[in-house]
Scaffold this active site. Structure first.
Site, short mmCIF file in Angstrom:
data_model
loop_
_atom_site.label_atom_id
_atom_site.label_comp_id
_atom_site.label_asym_id
_atom_site.label_seq_id
_atom_site.Cartn_x
_atom_site.Cartn_y
_atom_site.Cartn_z
N HIS A 166 0.83 -1.21 0.00
CA HIS A 166 0.00 0.00 0.00
C HIS A 166 0.86 1.26 0.00
O HIS A 166 1.41 1.65 1.02
CB HIS A 166 -0.88 -0.02 1.26
N HIS A 181 1.40 5.34 -2.20
CA HIS A 181 0.93 6.34 -3.16
C HIS A 181 2.14 6.99 -3.82
O HIS A 181 2.94 7.62 -3.14
CB HIS A 181 0.08 7.40 -2.44
N ASN A 239 -5.13 6.44 -6.91
CA ASN A 239 -5.69 7.79 -6.76
C ASN A 239 -4.74 8.88 -7.27
O ASN A 239 -4.36 9.80 -6.57
CB ASN A 239 -6.12 8.07 -5.31
N ASP A 298 1.47 2.80 3.55
CA ASP A 298 0.57 3.90 3.19
C ASP A 298 1.37 5.19 2.98
O ASP A 298 0.92 6.27 3.37
CB ASP A 298 -0.56 4.09 4.21
O1 DOR Z 1 -3.93 9.40 4.80
C1 DOR Z 1 -4.18 8.96 3.70
N1 DOR Z 1 -3.65 9.49 2.58
N2 DOR Z 1 -5.03 7.95 3.58
C2 DOR Z 1 -5.45 7.52 2.39
O2 DOR Z 1 -6.20 6.58 2.33
C3 DOR Z 1 -5.08 8.22 1.15
C4 DOR Z 1 -3.79 8.86 1.33
C5 DOR Z 1 -3.46 9.81 0.22
O3 DOR Z 1 -3.64 9.46 -0.94
O4 DOR Z 1 -2.97 10.89 0.52
ZN ZN Z 2 -6.44 4.29 2.32
#
Ligand code: DOR
Ligand code: ZN
Length: 391
Positions: A61, A63, A95, A271
Protein backbone atom coordinates in the site's frame (compact mmCIF):
# COMPACT_ATOMS: atom_id res chain seq x y z
CA UNK A 1 27.40 -11.01 -13.14
CA UNK A 2 27.89 -12.96 -9.91
CA UNK A 3 27.86 -11.36 -6.48
CA UNK A 4 28.62 -12.96 -3.15
CA UNK A 5 27.22 -11.56 0.09
CA UNK A 6 29.26 -13.12 2.88
CA UNK A 7 29.54 -13.15 6.68
CA UNK A 8 25.93 -12.34 7.17
CA UNK A 9 23.00 -13.40 9.27
CA UNK A 10 20.10 -14.17 6.94
CA UNK A 11 16.67 -13.54 8.37
CA UNK A 12 13.37 -14.31 6.70
CA UNK A 13 9.96 -15.69 7.62
CA UNK A 14 11.48 -19.17 7.88
CA UNK A 15 14.09 -18.23 10.47
CA UNK A 16 17.68 -17.12 10.94
CA UNK A 17 21.00 -18.59 9.88
CA UNK A 18 24.56 -17.42 9.29
CA UNK A 19 26.14 -17.90 5.92
CA UNK A 20 26.51 -16.45 2.46
CA UNK A 21 24.46 -15.96 -0.62
CA UNK A 22 25.61 -16.24 -4.20
CA UNK A 23 23.67 -14.16 -6.69
CA UNK A 24 23.73 -14.80 -10.41
CA UNK A 25 21.67 -13.28 -13.22
CA UNK A 26 19.42 -11.45 -10.81
CA UNK A 27 18.53 -14.54 -8.82
CA UNK A 28 19.59 -16.19 -5.62
CA UNK A 29 21.76 -18.94 -7.04
CA UNK A 30 22.89 -20.58 -3.82
CA UNK A 31 22.52 -20.14 -0.08
CA UNK A 32 25.55 -21.42 1.84
CA UNK A 33 25.88 -22.38 5.47
CA UNK A 34 28.43 -20.53 7.56
CA UNK A 35 31.28 -22.91 6.78
CA UNK A 36 30.25 -23.77 3.23
CA UNK A 37 32.88 -23.14 0.56
CA UNK A 38 32.07 -21.24 -2.59
CA UNK A 39 33.63 -23.12 -5.46
CA UNK A 40 32.57 -20.86 -8.32
CA UNK A 41 34.27 -17.58 -9.17
CA UNK A 42 32.32 -14.35 -8.66
CA UNK A 43 32.71 -10.74 -9.77
CA UNK A 44 31.81 -8.86 -6.62
CA UNK A 45 31.89 -9.48 -2.91
CA UNK A 46 29.86 -7.74 -0.23
CA UNK A 47 30.87 -8.20 3.39
CA UNK A 48 27.70 -8.24 5.46
CA UNK A 49 29.47 -8.58 8.82
CA UNK A 50 27.45 -7.02 11.59
CA UNK A 51 24.36 -6.72 9.44
CA UNK A 52 21.29 -8.83 8.76
CA UNK A 53 20.29 -9.82 5.25
CA UNK A 54 16.53 -9.83 4.65
CA UNK A 55 14.29 -10.33 1.64
CA UNK A 56 13.39 -6.99 0.03
CA UNK A 57 10.28 -5.43 1.53
CA UNK A 58 7.04 -5.57 -0.43
CA UNK A 59 4.70 -2.67 0.20
CA UNK A 60 1.07 -3.63 -0.24
CA UNK A 61 0.00 0.00 0.00
CA UNK A 62 1.65 3.18 -1.19
CA UNK A 63 0.93 6.34 -3.16
CA UNK A 64 3.41 7.37 -5.84
CA UNK A 65 1.34 10.35 -7.11
CA UNK A 66 2.34 9.75 -10.70
CA UNK A 67 0.73 10.92 -12.96
CA UNK A 68 -0.82 14.21 -12.01
CA UNK A 69 0.63 15.12 -8.62
CA UNK A 70 4.28 15.20 -9.56
CA UNK A 71 4.79 18.21 -7.31
CA UNK A 72 4.21 15.85 -4.35
CA UNK A 73 6.19 12.87 -5.69
CA UNK A 74 7.13 11.33 -9.01
CA UNK A 75 7.47 7.66 -9.66
CA UNK A 76 11.22 8.21 -9.65
CA UNK A 77 11.48 10.12 -6.35
CA UNK A 78 8.99 7.71 -4.76
CA UNK A 79 11.00 4.70 -5.85
CA UNK A 80 14.27 6.27 -4.67
CA UNK A 81 12.64 6.85 -1.28
CA UNK A 82 11.29 3.29 -1.27
CA UNK A 83 14.71 1.83 -2.05
CA UNK A 84 16.25 3.88 0.76
CA UNK A 85 13.63 2.27 2.98
CA UNK A 86 14.39 -1.27 1.79
CA UNK A 87 11.35 -1.68 -0.47
CA UNK A 88 11.88 -3.65 -3.66
CA UNK A 89 8.25 -4.15 -4.76
CA UNK A 90 5.52 -1.53 -4.56
CA UNK A 91 1.77 -1.80 -4.88
CA UNK A 92 0.90 1.74 -5.97
CA UNK A 93 -2.62 3.01 -5.42
CA UNK A 94 -4.79 4.36 -8.21
CA UNK A 95 -5.69 7.79 -6.76
CA UNK A 96 -3.57 9.71 -9.23
CA UNK A 97 -4.75 12.39 -11.68
CA UNK A 98 -6.33 11.03 -13.77
CA UNK A 99 -7.33 8.06 -11.63
CA UNK A 100 -5.94 4.80 -13.02
CA UNK A 101 -9.19 3.34 -14.34
CA UNK A 102 -8.18 2.52 -17.91
CA UNK A 103 -5.73 0.10 -19.43
CA UNK A 104 -3.76 2.76 -21.23
CA UNK A 105 -3.01 4.73 -18.08
CA UNK A 106 -2.09 1.59 -16.20
CA UNK A 107 0.19 0.43 -18.99
CA UNK A 108 1.88 3.85 -19.08
CA UNK A 109 2.81 3.47 -15.42
CA UNK A 110 4.10 -0.06 -15.88
CA UNK A 111 6.22 1.12 -18.81
CA UNK A 112 7.50 4.06 -16.78
CA UNK A 113 8.53 1.71 -13.97
CA UNK A 114 10.28 -0.58 -16.38
CA UNK A 115 12.21 2.32 -17.90
CA UNK A 116 13.21 3.58 -14.45
CA UNK A 117 14.49 0.13 -13.49
CA UNK A 118 14.30 0.87 -9.76
CA UNK A 119 11.57 -1.04 -7.85
CA UNK A 120 9.22 -3.70 -9.14
CA UNK A 121 5.81 -2.13 -9.60
CA UNK A 122 2.34 -3.53 -9.23
CA UNK A 123 0.02 -0.74 -10.35
CA UNK A 124 -3.43 -0.91 -8.73
CA UNK A 125 -6.46 -0.28 -10.92
CA UNK A 126 -9.52 1.56 -9.63
CA UNK A 127 -12.60 -0.58 -9.06
CA UNK A 128 -14.95 2.10 -10.39
CA UNK A 129 -14.59 4.78 -13.04
CA UNK A 130 -13.06 7.88 -11.48
CA UNK A 131 -13.86 6.33 -8.05
CA UNK A 132 -17.52 7.25 -8.73
CA UNK A 133 -18.98 4.44 -6.58
CA UNK A 134 -21.38 3.56 -9.42
CA UNK A 135 -19.74 2.24 -12.62
CA UNK A 136 -17.25 -0.60 -12.60
CA UNK A 137 -14.10 -0.25 -14.69
CA UNK A 138 -13.45 -2.74 -17.47
CA UNK A 139 -12.31 -5.40 -15.03
CA UNK A 140 -11.52 -8.00 -17.61
CA UNK A 141 -9.18 -5.79 -19.59
CA UNK A 142 -7.48 -4.29 -16.54
CA UNK A 143 -7.07 -7.71 -14.93
CA UNK A 144 -4.61 -8.54 -17.69
CA UNK A 145 -2.37 -5.80 -16.29
CA UNK A 146 -2.81 -6.07 -12.52
CA UNK A 147 -3.86 -8.50 -9.79
CA UNK A 148 -5.06 -5.68 -7.51
CA UNK A 149 -8.11 -3.39 -7.65
CA UNK A 150 -8.89 -0.62 -5.17
CA UNK A 151 -10.50 2.78 -4.75
CA UNK A 152 -8.13 3.47 -1.84
CA UNK A 153 -8.25 7.07 -0.78
CA UNK A 154 -12.03 6.88 -0.80
CA UNK A 155 -14.42 4.32 0.64
CA UNK A 156 -16.87 2.17 -1.31
CA UNK A 157 -20.13 3.30 0.25
CA UNK A 158 -22.37 1.73 -2.39
CA UNK A 159 -22.98 -1.86 -1.23
CA UNK A 160 -23.98 -2.96 -4.75
CA UNK A 161 -20.54 -1.99 -5.97
CA UNK A 162 -18.96 -3.92 -3.12
CA UNK A 163 -21.05 -6.96 -4.06
CA UNK A 164 -20.01 -6.67 -7.70
CA UNK A 165 -16.36 -6.14 -6.76
CA UNK A 166 -16.26 -9.20 -4.51
CA UNK A 167 -17.99 -11.34 -7.10
CA UNK A 168 -15.53 -10.25 -9.76
CA UNK A 169 -12.58 -10.84 -7.44
CA UNK A 170 -13.43 -14.57 -7.38
CA UNK A 171 -14.40 -14.83 -11.02
CA UNK A 172 -11.32 -13.04 -12.26
CA UNK A 173 -9.00 -13.96 -9.44
CA UNK A 174 -7.86 -10.59 -8.16
CA UNK A 175 -7.53 -9.02 -4.72
CA UNK A 176 -9.91 -6.25 -3.77
CA UNK A 177 -8.25 -3.76 -1.44
CA UNK A 178 -10.61 -1.64 0.61
CA UNK A 179 -10.25 1.69 2.33
CA UNK A 180 -12.88 1.71 5.08
CA UNK A 181 -14.16 4.90 6.65
CA UNK A 182 -16.19 4.70 8.81
CA UNK A 183 -13.90 1.78 9.56
CA UNK A 184 -16.03 -0.41 11.80
CA UNK A 185 -19.23 -0.04 9.79
CA UNK A 186 -17.64 -0.75 6.44
CA UNK A 187 -15.44 -3.62 7.58
CA UNK A 188 -18.48 -5.14 9.26
CA UNK A 189 -20.51 -4.82 6.04
CA UNK A 190 -17.68 -6.14 3.88
CA UNK A 191 -16.98 -9.30 5.90
CA UNK A 192 -20.71 -10.05 5.89
CA UNK A 193 -20.79 -9.64 2.11
CA UNK A 194 -17.66 -11.75 1.82
CA UNK A 195 -19.40 -14.52 3.72
CA UNK A 196 -22.42 -14.34 1.40
CA UNK A 197 -20.67 -13.86 -1.90
CA UNK A 198 -17.10 -15.05 -1.50
CA UNK A 199 -14.15 -13.20 -2.98
CA UNK A 200 -10.62 -12.12 -2.13
CA UNK A 201 -10.58 -9.19 0.26
CA UNK A 202 -7.70 -7.22 1.74
CA UNK A 203 -8.55 -4.52 4.26
CA UNK A 204 -6.12 -1.62 4.13
CA UNK A 205 -4.65 0.23 7.13
CA UNK A 206 -6.75 -1.15 9.98
CA UNK A 207 -6.51 1.08 13.01
CA UNK A 208 -9.05 -0.10 15.59
CA UNK A 209 -9.47 -3.05 17.92
CA UNK A 210 -13.10 -3.66 16.90
CA UNK A 211 -12.12 -3.86 13.25
CA UNK A 212 -9.43 -6.37 14.01
CA UNK A 213 -11.96 -8.42 16.00
CA UNK A 214 -14.28 -8.48 12.97
CA UNK A 215 -11.46 -9.64 10.70
CA UNK A 216 -10.40 -12.35 13.15
CA UNK A 217 -13.99 -13.60 13.25
CA UNK A 218 -14.12 -13.68 9.46
CA UNK A 219 -10.83 -15.57 9.28
CA UNK A 220 -12.15 -18.11 11.78
CA UNK A 221 -15.03 -18.73 9.38
CA UNK A 222 -12.48 -19.53 6.69
CA UNK A 223 -13.13 -16.41 4.59
CA UNK A 224 -10.39 -15.13 2.33
CA UNK A 225 -9.57 -11.88 4.07
CA UNK A 226 -6.22 -10.33 4.94
CA UNK A 227 -5.32 -6.99 6.48
CA UNK A 228 -2.44 -4.62 6.95
CA UNK A 229 -1.30 -2.04 9.46
CA UNK A 230 0.74 1.11 8.91
CA UNK A 231 3.88 2.21 10.77
CA UNK A 232 2.14 5.26 12.24
CA UNK A 233 -0.85 3.47 13.74
CA UNK A 234 1.33 1.06 15.68
CA UNK A 235 3.92 3.70 16.60
CA UNK A 236 1.62 6.35 18.05
CA UNK A 237 -1.88 7.09 19.25
CA UNK A 238 -4.06 10.13 19.79
CA UNK A 239 -2.03 12.51 17.61
CA UNK A 240 -3.94 15.14 15.72
CA UNK A 241 -1.76 15.04 12.58
CA UNK A 242 -4.12 14.54 9.63
CA UNK A 243 -4.12 11.01 8.24
CA UNK A 244 -6.81 8.60 7.02
CA UNK A 245 -7.76 6.62 9.01
CA UNK A 246 -6.87 8.93 11.92
CA UNK A 247 -4.64 8.13 14.88
CA UNK A 248 -6.66 6.09 17.35
CA UNK A 249 -6.58 5.48 21.11
CA UNK A 250 -3.78 3.87 23.07
CA UNK A 251 -5.87 0.67 23.62
CA UNK A 252 -6.42 0.45 19.85
CA UNK A 253 -2.69 0.75 19.27
CA UNK A 254 -2.00 -1.95 21.86
CA UNK A 255 -4.61 -4.22 20.22
CA UNK A 256 -2.86 -3.85 16.86
CA UNK A 257 0.46 -4.82 18.43
CA UNK A 258 -1.22 -7.86 20.02
CA UNK A 259 -2.73 -8.68 16.62
CA UNK A 260 0.75 -8.69 15.13
CA UNK A 261 2.00 -10.99 17.91
CA UNK A 262 -0.82 -13.50 17.57
CA UNK A 263 -0.84 -13.51 13.78
CA UNK A 264 -4.25 -11.92 13.21
CA UNK A 265 -2.69 -9.06 11.24
CA UNK A 266 -1.09 -10.26 8.05
CA UNK A 267 1.17 -7.52 6.83
CA UNK A 268 2.98 -4.30 7.48
CA UNK A 269 2.29 -1.72 4.76
CA UNK A 270 3.47 1.88 4.60
CA UNK A 271 0.57 3.90 3.19
CA UNK A 272 3.37 6.21 2.03
CA UNK A 273 1.33 9.33 1.25
CA UNK A 274 3.53 12.27 0.20
CA UNK A 275 2.02 15.76 0.26
CA UNK A 276 3.48 19.24 -0.25
CA UNK A 277 3.63 21.62 2.69
CA UNK A 278 0.92 23.73 1.14
CA UNK A 279 -1.42 20.76 0.66
CA UNK A 280 -0.85 19.64 4.25
CA UNK A 281 -1.78 23.13 5.44
CA UNK A 282 -4.98 22.78 3.45
CA UNK A 283 -5.76 19.52 5.24
CA UNK A 284 -4.46 16.79 2.94
CA UNK A 285 -4.33 13.51 4.89
CA UNK A 286 -1.25 11.32 4.91
CA UNK A 287 2.25 10.60 6.12
CA UNK A 288 5.48 10.25 4.17
CA UNK A 289 6.63 6.84 5.35
CA UNK A 290 8.94 4.99 2.98
CA UNK A 291 12.28 6.01 4.35
CA UNK A 292 11.70 5.32 8.04
CA UNK A 293 9.01 2.62 7.95
CA UNK A 294 11.50 -0.17 8.68
CA UNK A 295 12.97 1.73 11.64
CA UNK A 296 9.50 2.50 13.01
CA UNK A 297 8.40 -1.11 12.68
CA UNK A 298 11.64 -2.55 14.05
CA UNK A 299 11.56 -0.15 17.01
CA UNK A 300 8.01 -1.16 17.95
CA UNK A 301 8.62 -4.88 17.33
CA UNK A 302 11.80 -4.75 19.41
CA UNK A 303 10.14 -2.90 22.29
CA UNK A 304 7.42 -5.56 22.33
CA UNK A 305 9.68 -8.59 22.06
CA UNK A 306 8.56 -9.52 18.55
CA UNK A 307 11.31 -11.10 16.46
CA UNK A 308 12.80 -9.96 13.18
CA UNK A 309 11.57 -13.20 11.53
CA UNK A 310 8.02 -12.06 12.20
CA UNK A 311 8.76 -8.62 10.81
CA UNK A 312 10.21 -10.21 7.69
CA UNK A 313 7.11 -12.34 7.31
CA UNK A 314 4.93 -9.24 7.50
CA UNK A 315 7.14 -7.06 5.28
CA UNK A 316 7.94 -9.62 2.61
CA UNK A 317 6.60 -13.17 2.73
CA UNK A 318 2.94 -12.43 3.51
CA UNK A 319 2.50 -9.74 0.83
CA UNK A 320 4.36 -11.93 -1.69
CA UNK A 321 2.06 -14.84 -0.97
CA UNK A 322 -1.04 -12.66 -1.14
CA UNK A 323 0.06 -11.23 -4.48
CA UNK A 324 1.07 -14.62 -5.83
CA UNK A 325 4.71 -13.58 -6.25
CA UNK A 326 7.57 -16.02 -5.97
CA UNK A 327 9.69 -13.72 -3.85
CA UNK A 328 9.85 -12.52 -0.25
CA UNK A 329 12.18 -15.22 1.07
CA UNK A 330 15.92 -15.84 0.91
CA UNK A 331 15.60 -18.94 -1.18
CA UNK A 332 17.43 -20.43 -4.13
CA UNK A 333 15.96 -19.51 -7.53
CA UNK A 334 14.02 -16.61 -6.02
CA UNK A 335 14.78 -13.10 -7.35
CA UNK A 336 17.73 -11.47 -5.61
CA UNK A 337 15.57 -8.72 -4.09
CA UNK A 338 17.47 -8.25 -0.85
CA UNK A 339 18.10 -5.76 1.93
CA UNK A 340 20.98 -5.40 4.37
CA UNK A 341 19.97 -3.83 7.67
CA UNK A 342 21.91 -2.53 10.66
CA UNK A 343 19.90 -3.32 13.77
CA UNK A 344 22.41 -1.56 16.02
CA UNK A 345 21.84 1.80 14.39
CA UNK A 346 19.99 4.22 16.58
CA UNK A 347 19.15 7.73 15.50
CA UNK A 348 16.52 10.37 15.10
CA UNK A 349 13.97 10.56 12.34
CA UNK A 350 14.60 13.70 10.32
CA UNK A 351 12.18 14.42 7.47
CA UNK A 352 14.62 16.99 6.05
CA UNK A 353 16.85 14.08 5.09
CA UNK A 354 14.15 12.41 3.00
CA UNK A 355 14.91 11.87 -0.67
CA UNK A 356 11.15 11.79 -1.27
CA UNK A 357 9.92 15.00 -2.89
CA UNK A 358 7.73 15.71 0.14
CA UNK A 359 8.69 15.80 3.78
CA UNK A 360 5.31 15.38 5.54
CA UNK A 361 6.06 13.26 8.58
CA UNK A 362 5.10 14.17 12.15
CA UNK A 363 7.75 12.02 13.85
CA UNK A 364 10.79 14.27 13.37
CA UNK A 365 13.03 13.97 16.44
CA UNK A 366 11.77 10.52 17.47
CA UNK A 367 14.57 8.11 18.34
CA UNK A 368 14.38 4.94 16.27
CA UNK A 369 16.38 1.76 15.86
CA UNK A 370 17.31 -0.07 12.68
CA UNK A 371 18.59 1.22 9.37
CA UNK A 372 18.61 0.01 5.81
CA UNK A 373 22.22 -0.14 4.59
CA UNK A 374 21.75 -1.56 1.12
CA UNK A 375 18.88 -2.51 -1.17
CA UNK A 376 19.26 -4.81 -4.12
CA UNK A 377 16.67 -5.46 -6.82
CA UNK A 378 17.18 -8.45 -9.10
CA UNK A 379 20.82 -8.64 -8.08
CA UNK A 380 21.60 -4.98 -8.73
CA UNK A 381 22.47 -2.60 -5.91
CA UNK A 382 19.90 0.20 -6.11
CA UNK A 383 20.62 1.84 -2.77
CA UNK A 384 23.86 1.90 -0.88
CA UNK A 385 23.92 3.83 2.37
CA UNK A 386 27.65 4.45 2.60
CA UNK A 387 28.22 4.71 -1.13
CA UNK A 388 30.83 1.98 -1.17
CA UNK A 389 28.67 -1.11 -1.59
CA UNK A 390 29.92 -2.15 1.85
CA UNK A 391 33.08 -3.74 0.51
O1 DOR B 1 -3.93 9.40 4.80
C1 DOR B 1 -4.18 8.96 3.70
N1 DOR B 1 -3.65 9.49 2.58
N2 DOR B 1 -5.03 7.95 3.58
C2 DOR B 1 -5.45 7.52 2.39
O2 DOR B 1 -6.20 6.58 2.33
C3 DOR B 1 -5.08 8.22 1.15
C4 DOR B 1 -3.79 8.86 1.33
C5 DOR B 1 -3.46 9.81 0.22
O3 DOR B 1 -3.64 9.46 -0.94
O4 DOR B 1 -2.97 10.89 0.52
ZN1 ZN C 1 -6.44 4.29 2.32
Amino acid sequence: MKTLIKNVEMVDANGRRFGKVLIEDGKIKKVYKEKGTVKTAYDKEIDGRGYQLMPGFIDMHCHLRDPGYEYKETMETGMQAALKGGYTTLVAMANTKPIIDEAEALKTNLDKAEALNLCNLIQVAALTKGFNDADLVDLEVLRQLTPVFSNDGVSILNSDIMVAGLKASSEQDFILLTHCQPETELVSRDVKLLEEIGGHLHVCHISKKVTLDLIVEAKEKGLDVTCEVTPHHIFASAMDYKVNPPFRTYPDRRALIEGIKDGSIDMCGTDHAPHSEEDKLKGAPGINNFEMAFAMYFTVFDQNGIGLEKLSEMLSDAPAKRLGLKTGLIKERYPADLVLVDLNWEGKLNPKEFVSKSKNNPFGGETLKGKVMMTMVKGEIKYDDNGQALS
